[in-house]
Design a protein around this motif. Structure first.
Motif, PDB file in Angstrom:
ATOM      1  N   ASN A  53       0.830  -1.224   0.000  1.00 52.51           N
ATOM      2  CA  ASN A  53       0.000   0.000   0.000  1.00 52.51           C
ATOM      3  C   ASN A  53       0.856   1.263   0.000  1.00 52.51           C
ATOM      4  O   ASN A  53       0.515   2.258   0.640  1.00 52.51           O
ATOM      5  CB  ASN A  53      -0.959   0.029   1.189  1.00 52.51           C
ATOM      6  CG  ASN A  53      -2.021  -1.026   1.105  1.00 52.51           C
ATOM      7  OD1 ASN A  53      -2.163  -1.702   0.087  1.00 52.51           O
ATOM      8  ND2 ASN A  53      -2.778  -1.179   2.163  1.00 52.51           N
ATOM      9  N   ASN A  54       1.985   1.220  -0.695  1.00 48.04           N
ATOM     10  CA  ASN A  54       2.897   2.369  -0.781  1.00 48.04           C
ATOM     11  C   ASN A  54       3.483   2.767   0.562  1.00 48.04           C
ATOM     12  O   ASN A  54       3.808   3.922   0.788  1.00 48.04           O
ATOM     13  CB  ASN A  54       2.212   3.572  -1.439  1.00 48.04           C
ATOM     14  CG  ASN A  54       1.837   3.285  -2.868  1.00 48.04           C
ATOM     15  OD1 ASN A  54       2.653   2.766  -3.624  1.00 48.04           O
ATOM     16  ND2 ASN A  54       0.606   3.594  -3.244  1.00 48.04           N
ATOM     17  N   GLY A  55       3.623   1.793   1.476  1.00 47.05           N
ATOM     18  CA  GLY A  55       4.210   2.063   2.781  1.00 47.05           C
ATOM     19  C   GLY A  55       5.728   2.022   2.722  1.00 47.05           C
ATOM     20  O   GLY A  55       6.328   1.971   1.660  1.00 47.05           O
ATOM     21  N   GLY A  56       6.334   2.048   3.900  1.00 43.50           N
ATOM     22  CA  GLY A  56       7.779   1.927   3.937  1.00 43.50           C
ATOM     23  C   GLY A  56       8.494   2.660   5.044  1.00 43.50           C
ATOM     24  O   GLY A  56       9.707   2.794   4.994  1.00 43.50           O
ATOM     25  N   PHE A  57       7.776   3.129   6.100  1.00 49.11           N
ATOM     26  CA  PHE A  57       8.512   3.775   7.186  1.00 49.11           C
ATOM     27  C   PHE A  57       7.810   3.595   8.522  1.00 49.11           C
ATOM     28  O   PHE A  57       6.611   3.350   8.607  1.00 49.11           O
ATOM     29  CB  PHE A  57       8.745   5.265   6.919  1.00 49.11           C
ATOM     30  CG  PHE A  57       7.540   6.140   7.154  1.00 49.11           C
ATOM     31  CD1 PHE A  57       7.274   6.665   8.410  1.00 49.11           C
ATOM     32  CD2 PHE A  57       6.676   6.443   6.125  1.00 49.11           C
ATOM     33  CE1 PHE A  57       6.162   7.470   8.634  1.00 49.11           C
ATOM     34  CE2 PHE A  57       5.559   7.249   6.328  1.00 49.11           C
ATOM     35  CZ  PHE A  57       5.301   7.756   7.592  1.00 49.11           C
ATOM     36  N   SER A  58       8.605   3.747   9.569  1.00 49.68           N
ATOM     37  CA  SER A  58       8.109   3.826  10.936  1.00 49.68           C
ATOM     38  C   SER A  58       8.957   4.868  11.657  1.00 49.68           C
ATOM     39  O   SER A  58      10.156   4.978  11.403  1.00 49.68           O
ATOM     40  CB  SER A  58       8.231   2.471  11.635  1.00 49.68           C
ATOM     41  OG  SER A  58       7.748   2.562  12.969  1.00 49.68           O
ATOM     42  N   SER A  59       8.322   5.620  12.531  1.00 49.43           N
ATOM     43  CA  SER A  59       9.066   6.632  13.285  1.00 49.43           C
ATOM     44  C   SER A  59       8.527   6.734  14.703  1.00 49.43           C
ATOM     45  O   SER A  59       7.413   6.303  15.000  1.00 49.43           O
ATOM     46  CB  SER A  59       8.974   7.999  12.598  1.00 49.43           C
ATOM     47  OG  SER A  59       7.657   8.513  12.672  1.00 49.43           O
ATOM     48  N   VAL A  60       9.350   7.319  15.558  1.00 50.60           N
ATOM     49  CA  VAL A  60       8.959   7.619  16.925  1.00 50.60           C
ATOM     50  C   VAL A  60       9.432   9.038  17.215  1.00 50.60           C
ATOM     51  O   VAL A  60      10.548   9.416  16.863  1.00 50.60           O
ATOM     52  CB  VAL A  60       9.515   6.569  17.914  1.00 50.60           C
ATOM     53  CG1 VAL A  60      11.018   6.557  17.929  1.00 50.60           C
ATOM     54  CG2 VAL A  60       8.957   6.768  19.304  1.00 50.60           C
ATOM     55  N   ARG A  61       8.537   9.843  17.819  1.00 48.39           N
ATOM     56  CA  ARG A  61       8.793  11.284  17.962  1.00 48.39           C
ATOM     57  C   ARG A  61       8.514  11.767  19.376  1.00 48.39           C
ATOM     58  O   ARG A  61       7.644  11.234  20.060  1.00 48.39           O
ATOM     59  CB  ARG A  61       7.880  12.056  17.005  1.00 48.39           C
ATOM     60  CG  ARG A  61       8.041  11.599  15.584  1.00 48.39           C
ATOM     61  CD  ARG A  61       6.971  12.124  14.679  1.00 48.39           C
ATOM     62  NE  ARG A  61       7.131  11.495  13.371  1.00 48.39           N
ATOM     63  CZ  ARG A  61       6.571  11.931  12.268  1.00 48.39           C
ATOM     64  NH1 ARG A  61       5.807  13.000  12.290  1.00 48.39           N
ATOM     65  NH2 ARG A  61       6.772  11.314  11.133  1.00 48.39           N
ATOM     66  N   HIS A  62       9.239  12.804  19.744  1.00 47.75           N
ATOM     67  CA  HIS A  62       9.032  13.445  21.045  1.00 47.75           C
ATOM     68  C   HIS A  62       9.034  14.954  20.844  1.00 47.75           C
ATOM     69  O   HIS A  62       9.942  15.493  20.217  1.00 47.75           O
ATOM     70  CB  HIS A  62      10.135  13.044  22.028  1.00 47.75           C
ATOM     71  CG  HIS A  62       9.899  13.577  23.404  1.00 47.75           C
ATOM     72  ND1 HIS A  62      10.271  14.834  23.789  1.00 47.75           N
ATOM     73  CD2 HIS A  62       9.298  13.024  24.481  1.00 47.75           C
ATOM     74  CE1 HIS A  62       9.934  15.030  25.046  1.00 47.75           C
ATOM     75  NE2 HIS A  62       9.335  13.939  25.482  1.00 47.75           N
ATOM     76  N   PHE A 144      13.223   9.525  15.569  1.00 47.92           N
ATOM     77  CA  PHE A 144      13.984   8.494  14.872  1.00 47.92           C
ATOM     78  C   PHE A 144      13.063   7.926  13.810  1.00 47.92           C
ATOM     79  O   PHE A 144      11.860   7.754  14.058  1.00 47.92           O
ATOM     80  CB  PHE A 144      14.397   7.362  15.826  1.00 47.92           C
ATOM     81  CG  PHE A 144      15.458   7.749  16.800  1.00 47.92           C
ATOM     82  CD1 PHE A 144      16.805   7.611  16.480  1.00 47.92           C
ATOM     83  CD2 PHE A 144      15.123   8.236  18.053  1.00 47.92           C
ATOM     84  CE1 PHE A 144      17.791   7.967  17.388  1.00 47.92           C
ATOM     85  CE2 PHE A 144      16.097   8.593  18.972  1.00 47.92           C
ATOM     86  CZ  PHE A 144      17.443   8.452  18.629  1.00 47.92           C
ATOM     87  N   LEU A 145      13.606   7.629  12.639  1.00 56.47           N
ATOM     88  CA  LEU A 145      12.811   7.074  11.552  1.00 56.47           C
ATOM     89  C   LEU A 145      13.633   6.018  10.828  1.00 56.47           C
ATOM     90  O   LEU A 145      14.850   6.169  10.676  1.00 56.47           O
ATOM     91  CB  LEU A 145      12.404   8.174  10.567  1.00 56.47           C
ATOM     92  CG  LEU A 145      11.547   7.745   9.378  1.00 56.47           C
ATOM     93  CD1 LEU A 145      10.480   8.795   9.081  1.00 56.47           C
ATOM     94  CD2 LEU A 145      12.371   7.496   8.137  1.00 56.47           C
ATOM     95  N   ILE A 146      12.951   4.963  10.405  1.00 56.47           N
ATOM     96  CA  ILE A 146      13.556   3.983   9.510  1.00 56.47           C
ATOM     97  C   ILE A 146      12.667   3.887   8.281  1.00 56.47           C
ATOM     98  O   ILE A 146      11.443   3.840   8.395  1.00 56.47           O
ATOM     99  CB  ILE A 146      13.772   2.601  10.176  1.00 56.47           C
ATOM    100  CG1 ILE A 146      14.490   1.655   9.208  1.00 56.47           C
ATOM    101  CG2 ILE A 146      12.475   2.025  10.716  1.00 56.47           C
ATOM    102  CD1 ILE A 146      15.029   0.389   9.851  1.00 56.47           C
ATOM    103  N   GLY A 147      13.306   3.928   7.108  1.00 60.80           N
ATOM    104  CA  GLY A 147      12.585   3.849   5.841  1.00 60.80           C
ATOM    105  C   GLY A 147      13.581   3.608   4.724  1.00 60.80           C
ATOM    106  O   GLY A 147      13.939   4.534   4.012  1.00 60.80           O
ATOM    107  N   ASN A 148      14.057   2.390   4.605  1.00 63.87           N
ATOM    108  CA  ASN A 148      15.145   2.063   3.679  1.00 63.87           C
ATOM    109  C   ASN A 148      14.676   1.499   2.338  1.00 63.87           C
ATOM    110  O   ASN A 148      15.443   0.849   1.637  1.00 63.87           O
ATOM    111  CB  ASN A 148      16.111   1.075   4.361  1.00 63.87           C
ATOM    112  CG  ASN A 148      16.803   1.704   5.548  1.00 63.87           C
ATOM    113  OD1 ASN A 148      17.135   2.881   5.531  1.00 63.87           O
ATOM    114  ND2 ASN A 148      17.016   0.932   6.601  1.00 63.87           N
TER     115      ASN A 148
END
Length: 164
Positions: A53-62, A144-148
């Motif tokens: 579904n055109n996804g590809g990242f996860s992040s966590v924010r403060h 922090f984000l990951i999306g490789n």
């Protein structure tokens, strides 16, 4: 120049409820990420990236109330990763659409990553913007984000985040 500003020093007593996970589900994707404290008191940002579904990242924010950071020039991350590439992101203003990004690749061991403010480039939705790099005057959000661009499981342990 000031010596050090600790933004986060994780331990067993840390309240991580103000850290917010934002996955690609905001755009229809199916990636799943989470943050928790492990028994040693380290934050664990982990999950699974999906390209469906055109996804590809996860992040966590403060988010913070505005922090004056003009006396500092770099971010110091004490982390233990899984050999994958991650992004550390700063927003000067929480209402900005863009973030300033510093990329780093983990080694699998505990390490201290240094990211110079002057090398943190502005981007929005994966596109680099034609504006100046992070000016280092203030910050209101870190992430922090990951999306490789690949489906993969990930795990990043975070001990501390500081500025020097």
């Amino acid at each position: 120049m000031m010596t050090e500003l600790i933004l986060f020093d994780f331990n067993r007593e840390t309240d991580i409820n103000e850290w917010r996970v934002v996955n690609d589900g905001v755009m229809g994707g199916l990636s799943e990420g989470s943050i928790r404290l492990n028994s040693d008191g380290h934050a664990v940002f982990s999950g699974s990236i999906s390209l469906k579904n055109n996804g590809g990242f996860s992040s966590v924010r403060h988010r913070y109330k505005t922090k004056e950071v003009s006396g500092y020039s770099k971010v110091m991350l004490r982390v233990k990763g899984d050999g994958k590439k991650y992004q550390f992101r700063i927003k000067s203003n929480r209402y900005d659409r863009h973030s300033y990004i510093g990329e780093f690749t983990t080694s699998g061991d505990w390490e201290t990553i240094e990211i110079d403010f002057s090398k943190m480039y502005p981007a929005f939705r994966g596109r680099t913007l034609d504006i100046s790099n992070y000016p280092g005057a203030q910050l209101e959000e870190i992430a922090f984000l990951i999306g490789n661009k690949k489906a993969e499981d990930f795990k990043l342990l975070i001990d501390s985040i500081s500025l020097r």
